[in-house]
Design a protein around this motif. Sequence first.
Motif, PDB file in Angstrom:
ATOM      1  N   VAL A 115       0.863  -1.187   0.000  1.00 28.93           N
ATOM      2  CA  VAL A 115       0.000   0.000   0.000  1.00 28.93           C
ATOM      3  C   VAL A 115       0.892   1.227   0.000  1.00 28.93           C
ATOM      4  O   VAL A 115       1.604   1.489   0.974  1.00 28.93           O
ATOM      5  N   VAL A 116       0.866   1.985  -1.099  1.00 29.78           N
ATOM      6  CA  VAL A 116       1.803   3.090  -1.318  1.00 29.78           C
ATOM      7  C   VAL A 116       1.132   4.424  -0.998  1.00 29.78           C
ATOM      8  O   VAL A 116       0.078   4.752  -1.546  1.00 29.78           O
ATOM      9  N   GLY A 117       1.768   5.194  -0.115  1.00 29.50           N
ATOM     10  CA  GLY A 117       1.293   6.537   0.218  1.00 29.50           C
ATOM     11  C   GLY A 117       2.378   7.551  -0.024  1.00 29.50           C
ATOM     12  O   GLY A 117       3.541   7.315   0.325  1.00 29.50           O
ATOM     13  N   ARG A 118       2.018   8.692  -0.607  1.00 31.97           N
ATOM     14  CA  ARG A 118       3.051   9.672  -0.992  1.00 31.97           C
ATOM     15  C   ARG A 118       3.585  10.475   0.185  1.00 31.97           C
ATOM     16  O   ARG A 118       4.690  11.024   0.121  1.00 31.97           O
ATOM     17  N   ARG A 119       2.809  10.583   1.257  1.00 29.72           N
ATOM     18  CA  ARG A 119       3.286  11.342   2.410  1.00 29.72           C
ATOM     19  C   ARG A 119       3.589  10.396   3.566  1.00 29.72           C
ATOM     20  O   ARG A 119       3.719   9.201   3.388  1.00 29.72           O
ATOM     21  N   GLY A 120       3.700  10.949   4.770  1.00 31.93           N
ATOM     22  CA  GLY A 120       4.132  10.164   5.914  1.00 31.93           C
ATOM     23  C   GLY A 120       3.000   9.469   6.630  1.00 31.93           C
ATOM     24  O   GLY A 120       1.819   9.635   6.306  1.00 31.93           O
TER      25      GLY A 120
END
Length: 547
Positions: A291-296
């Motif tokens: 599961v890829v998230g661009r922020r933290g």
Amino acid sequence: MSHVVTQACCADASCVFACPVNAIHPTPDEPDFGLAEMLYIDPKSCVDCGACVGACPVGAIVPDTKISARQQPFVDINALFHAEPRTYPIQAPVTPIIRKAPGPLHVAIVGSGPAALYAADELLKQSDVDVTVLDRLPTPHGLVRSGVAPDHTETKSIDRLFRQIEDQPGFHYLLNVDVGHDITHDELLEHCDAVVYATGASQDRRLGIPGEDLPGSETATEFVAWYNGHPDHAQHAFDLSGQRAVIIGNGNVALDAARILSVDPELLAGTDIADHALAALRTSAVREVVVVGRRGVAQAAFTLPELVGLLSHTDIDFVVEGADLDVQVTDRMTARKIEALREAVARPPTGGRRVVFRFGTSPVEMLGETRVSGVRVVRNELETVNDVVRARPTDEGATIDTALVLRSIGYRGAAVPGVPFDEHARIIPNVEGRVGPRTYAVGWIKRGPTGFIGTNKSCSQETIDHLIADFNAGLLRGWARRGSLRSAIEGGGVEVVDLRGWRAIDRAERQAGGARPRRKITDVDELLGVARPKRAPRRGLRKLVRV
């Protein structure tokens, strides 16, 4: 003893107004109501009367003495929200109903999901009102039927409330009708005093990167519709032959997709998941979901209740990459999310399927010649601009090998021919639900894809209040040509499914389900055949128009 909200509730606030001591917050008049992840019961002020239990349409509230092991985290979640002092009146104010002036009122509602049915309910509180709900599909209830994950059976139980709305005098269905094609907006206005659009946000936002349209690069919306038996997607084939799947985005829908791909399929066998999806998941080779998230981690879009639901599956291993789980944050709910992740990754590995949360990462290209073979990503650095944390890409890249990518980065509304549309915001432009002469909007097509199922209740009330005020001012009367809307539609060769037809479909699916809630019919021709009165001669069937 107190009561506890034990799931990502529908948030329609029925429990708020049933509570005699104002122990449930936020209420619709509080500024954080539209932003809250769920509703929360204050354990200190709750008097254990149980009024909220009967008011909750999805069975989300239970006494703390009957909490199951899986529900136990919600005791702390409810208490955590109320740990911070809040100021509010003794009783939550109930918005008064604007009473309609004498005279008949006929309103068409386009769409049949929660926003549409809440709007119908508001209208039918008045006397001398007829409501006709139209939908492109032969079945109603929108995302409750085709969007809510099959293992969220409590959330799906809101269809009991929908049945009560449908049973009210003056309620009518005209399903299998594609507004804008089978009948135009202007033609609706010829037969009705007003038209309310509740068409939702059915289109996905795009990444805008090379290779996005390669086979194997799919949207999470398509995947969710597939496993929920939506007729448009029942024949879709998802490649589950690889050991890894990648989900771009980390909102609640992304977590739903990750959970469906990761849990033991036999846990879904007792739900209303589509037969074809269950069969495919039983033979799936997927062992890892990234599961890829661009922020933290502190900016993750998923809600705490949805995260808790995923992490409760102890047969799944969890990994966190690209984030410091010891980071200190001031927001209590965010801190609890991070704590839940920290506890999950510290569990002894099972060696089974696993979910990897990869933070601070953005996709820049889908790789592959004839179909997806991987995703090229870059690491992001976070910077704060005007109190907003933004992701700035670096030169540090990597490739994630996969045969399946599900894009889950948000939704957009779709235009209806003949109705104003804001191409930038992807909504029908409106002022508190007013669109133009005798035209209104509710739900996501009104406000964008924000809120939960029950958020549509207060949203619909606002719009219908304006509609009734316009009727009282004489702005809706004297325009519509009285006549049968159904006859006008059927005169164009459309086979309409009415309330009786929908109940026949509903009954057939439940009977076929046996021990399951239902076994969904996914073929339009079959749906129409079940809905058609048995005494009527068989006619040629109009195929569902795909838009």
